[in-house]
Design an enzyme around this catalytic site. Sequence first.
Site: not given
Length: 292
Positions: A46-47, A109, A135, A140, A164, A206
């Site tokens: 994401t980052t 989504y 993850y 999100r 994560k 992380i």
Amino acid sequence: MTKFQGTGIAIITPFNDDLSVDHSALANLVNFNIENGIDYIVISGTTGESVTITKSEKKAIIDTIVKANNSRVPLVLGIGGNNTAEVIDEIRTTDLTEIDAILSVSPYYSKPTQEGIYQHFKAISKACPVDVILYNVPGRTSSNMTPETTLRLAKDFSNIIAVKEAGNNVHQYLKLLRDKPEDFLIISGDDDLVLGVVLAGGAGVISVIGQALPKQFSKMIRLGLEGKAKEAYDIHFQLMDMTSLIFSENNPAGIKAVLESLNLAKPNVRLPLVQASDSLKKAIKDALQTLN
């Protein structure tokens, strides 16, 4: 599994002013972090603004990081999405020779049921030739992967080695730590909660902020893994304000503002993200002065 204990960083994708990938800054950031004590690098998470990176750019980013790393620390590659078949196709068509594990986000989504999440990762596990780190980031994805689903996957598939967990939910962390298989890793994706998670038995983090302050952050995590709570919390308290600031508008605009202040990368992000506001940039500069 010790290769994923300690401090992993969710590395940014630096951009030039024309929004092309700044490969020079990326290589410098890899070296800066390894030289200052981080334990592994996560690419295209994401980052790293993975959702606005093209396939060809992603390959070039991997190549730059592999070359700069020169086999010094393990590498994790983000491959995930809400189209299971597409994720599997990317796994099968990506050269994973230099990659130690993939990080795969829970489907977003679509908002699948827990059984849908399980079947998604079952298919990924069977297709993936390297280890898989799950993850969970419900803020999100709009869908929480419950501890029961995570642990079911951990027990059923030997190459699913870690999660994560980034739900910012202490109770969920504790359920995972209490009930996990012995060799399954609980990795924090919450920079503000990680020390407590590590002291309770977590494997590490992380991190977002860790790539800007790798020496301090990785020392804090090492102290936590050694059970030295007081010394670790001394560092945690020093980093609290900065950690809060970088997430106050959006990620990775906040961390890129920190890296700009450290002359490590430009603050550019791709739409629909925008750069950190002037007021946030000033607050970040002021906070950095207190850490020097």
